[in-house]
Every structure is written in C-alpha cells, then in structure tokens.
Design an enzyme around this catalytic site. Sequence first.
Site, PDB file in Angstrom:
ATOM      1  N   CYS A   2      50.836  57.439  -9.512  1.00 25.96           N
ATOM      2  CA  CYS A   2      50.839  55.989  -9.755  1.00 25.96           C
ATOM      3  C   CYS A   2      51.881  55.296  -8.882  1.00 25.96           C
ATOM      4  CB  CYS A   2      51.042  55.684 -11.245  1.00 25.96           C
ATOM      5  SG  CYS A   2      52.751  55.497 -11.778  1.00 25.96           S
ATOM      6  N   ASP A  28      61.136  42.938  -9.575  1.00 26.45           N
ATOM      7  CA  ASP A  28      59.687  42.728  -9.538  1.00 26.45           C
ATOM      8  C   ASP A  28      59.315  42.029  -8.235  1.00 26.45           C
ATOM      9  OD1 ASP A  28      57.310  42.518 -11.985  1.00 26.45           O
ATOM     10  OD2 ASP A  28      56.971  41.446 -10.098  1.00 26.45           O
ATOM     11  N   HIS A  44      56.707  60.165 -15.665  1.00 29.27           N
ATOM     12  CA  HIS A  44      55.528  59.334 -15.899  1.00 29.27           C
ATOM     13  C   HIS A  44      55.160  59.311 -17.382  1.00 29.27           C
ATOM     14  CE1 HIS A  44      51.886  57.164 -14.827  1.00 29.27           C
ATOM     15  NE2 HIS A  44      51.320  57.854 -15.809  1.00 29.27           N
ATOM     16  N   ASN A  82      54.149  45.307 -21.632  1.00 33.73           N
ATOM     17  CA  ASN A  82      52.722  45.091 -21.846  1.00 33.73           C
ATOM     18  C   ASN A  82      52.054  46.438 -22.086  1.00 33.73           C
ATOM     19  OD1 ASN A  82      52.964  42.296 -21.347  1.00 33.73           O
ATOM     20  ND2 ASN A  82      52.894  42.643 -19.151  1.00 33.73           N
ATOM     21  N   GLY A  88      47.726  43.264 -21.321  1.00 35.12           N
ATOM     22  CA  GLY A  88      47.840  42.825 -19.933  1.00 35.12           C
ATOM     23  C   GLY A  88      48.587  43.803 -19.042  1.00 35.12           C
ATOM     24  N   HIS A  93      52.300  52.800 -16.097  1.00 38.99           N
ATOM     25  CA  HIS A  93      53.546  53.579 -16.157  1.00 38.99           C
ATOM     26  C   HIS A  93      54.501  52.692 -16.939  1.00 38.99           C
ATOM     27  CE1 HIS A  93      56.627  56.295 -13.878  1.00 38.99           C
ATOM     28  NE2 HIS A  93      57.319  55.568 -14.759  1.00 38.99           N
ATOM     29  N   HIS A  95      56.927  50.288 -18.411  1.00 39.24           N
ATOM     30  CA  HIS A  95      57.971  49.466 -17.798  1.00 39.24           C
ATOM     31  C   HIS A  95      58.315  48.313 -18.715  1.00 39.24           C
ATOM     32  CE1 HIS A  95      54.032  48.034 -16.382  1.00 39.24           C
ATOM     33  NE2 HIS A  95      54.538  46.816 -16.369  1.00 39.24           N
ATOM     34  N   HIS A  97      59.811  44.548 -18.593  1.00 38.23           N
ATOM     35  CA  HIS A  97      60.175  43.401 -17.768  1.00 38.23           C
ATOM     36  C   HIS A  97      61.445  42.808 -18.369  1.00 38.23           C
ATOM     37  CE1 HIS A  97      56.074  42.847 -15.861  1.00 38.23           C
ATOM     38  NE2 HIS A  97      55.732  43.534 -16.927  1.00 38.23           N
TER      39      HIS A  97
HETATM   40  P1  AMP Z   1      52.266  44.704 -15.904  1.00 30.47           P
HETATM   41  O1  AMP Z   1      51.223  43.642 -15.772  1.00 30.47           O
HETATM   42  O2  AMP Z   1      53.083  44.586 -17.152  1.00 30.47           O
HETATM   43  O3  AMP Z   1      51.688  46.090 -15.702  1.00 30.47           O
HETATM   44  O4  AMP Z   1      53.302  44.431 -14.745  1.00 30.47           O
HETATM   45  C1  AMP Z   1      53.283  45.057 -13.509  1.00 30.47           C
HETATM   46  C2  AMP Z   1      54.336  44.389 -12.669  1.00 30.47           C
HETATM   47  O5  AMP Z   1      54.608  45.209 -11.542  1.00 30.47           O
HETATM   48  C3  AMP Z   1      53.951  43.005 -12.131  1.00 30.47           C
HETATM   49  O6  AMP Z   1      54.893  42.029 -12.583  1.00 30.47           O
HETATM   50  C4  AMP Z   1      53.995  43.178 -10.610  1.00 30.47           C
HETATM   51  O7  AMP Z   1      54.487  42.045  -9.944  1.00 30.47           O
HETATM   52  C5  AMP Z   1      54.924  44.381 -10.462  1.00 30.47           C
HETATM   53  N1  AMP Z   1      54.757  45.175  -9.264  1.00 30.47           N
HETATM   54  C6  AMP Z   1      53.612  45.717  -8.785  1.00 30.47           C
HETATM   55  N2  AMP Z   1      53.848  46.411  -7.665  1.00 30.47           N
HETATM   56  C7  AMP Z   1      55.175  46.322  -7.431  1.00 30.47           C
HETATM   57  C8  AMP Z   1      56.038  46.842  -6.409  1.00 30.47           C
HETATM   58  N3  AMP Z   1      55.579  47.600  -5.402  1.00 30.47           N
HETATM   59  N4  AMP Z   1      57.359  46.549  -6.475  1.00 30.47           N
HETATM   60  C9  AMP Z   1      57.828  45.776  -7.474  1.00 30.47           C
HETATM   61  N5  AMP Z   1      57.069  45.275  -8.470  1.00 30.47           N
HETATM   62  C10 AMP Z   1      55.759  45.545  -8.443  1.00 30.47           C
END
Ligand code: AMP
Length: 110
Positions: A2, A28, A44, A82, A88, A93, A95, A97
């Site tokens: 991922c 982000d 993971h 999320n 959403g 993986h 995370h 925010h």
């Molecule tokens: P979610 O919708 O909760 O899965 O959030 C995924 C987050 O990952 C989004 O806010 C994206 O902007 C962020 N994201 C995706 N790819 C990257 C990346 N390569 N580096 C930093 N943030 C990322």
Amino acid sequence: MCIFCKIVNKEIPSSVVLENDDFLAFKDINPSAPVHILIIPKKHIESFNDVDSETMAKMTPFIKEVAKKVGVFEDGYRLITNINDNGGQEVKHLHFHLLGGTKLAWPKLV
Ligand code: AMP
C-alpha cells in the site's frame, strides 16, 4: 504494497514530522487545515477496526508528541480516523488525521 507502506519504506517521499521504531508522522499532501499531519503505525494495519490495544496504547503518546511538535497541543486540534467506505477511508492503512492551526469548523457531514 500500500502507498503508506511505501512511505514507511521511503520508496515514496514524504515530509516527515516525527518518527520512531513503530510510528511515522508526515504532512498530508492535500492539507485540509493549516496543520494537517497523518500519523500511522509502521506495520500495516488496515483500519481502526483492526488495531490492537497495545498498539493504540503506544500510539497515544506518539500522537501527543506530534501535536506538541507542530505547536497545536495547547490551542487545540482534531484527530480523525476514517474507517471503511462509509467513513470515507481512501487509503487502507490505519491513519489518524491531526488537524489544527486555526479554529476548526464542525460542518454537517451528511
Ligand atoms: P483517508 O481518506 O482518510 O484515507 O485519507 C487519506 C489521506 O492521505 C488524504 O488526506 C490524502 O491527501 C493523503 N495522502 C494520499 N497520498 C499521500 C502521500 N503520498 N503523501 C501524503 N499524504 C497523502
């Protein structure tokens, strides 16, 4: 593998804020607030639904350390994770925010 595992492995660049053996915090790529950091376990784990309490117990002080490092600990911030489709979650993986740097709105979500 991922995308966040690739970030952990440094196969994809990221703007690292804080790191230890178990966790990584990075900016982000598409920020929704002046401060928008993603905090992940290096191993993971698909989502909050799958995380064990030992990992969460270790992650809690790491998250607080990140909040202090980016200067939002006292003024306040928001943590969001999320989960799956209705939550959403785009990246499968776990995370958190961490959002802050201003007074955040609390919009209607539906
Ligand atoms: P979610 O919708 O909760 O899965 O959030 C995924 C987050 O990952 C989004 O806010 C994206 O902007 C962020 N994201 C995706 N790819 C990257 C990346 N390569 N580096 C930093 N943030 C990322």
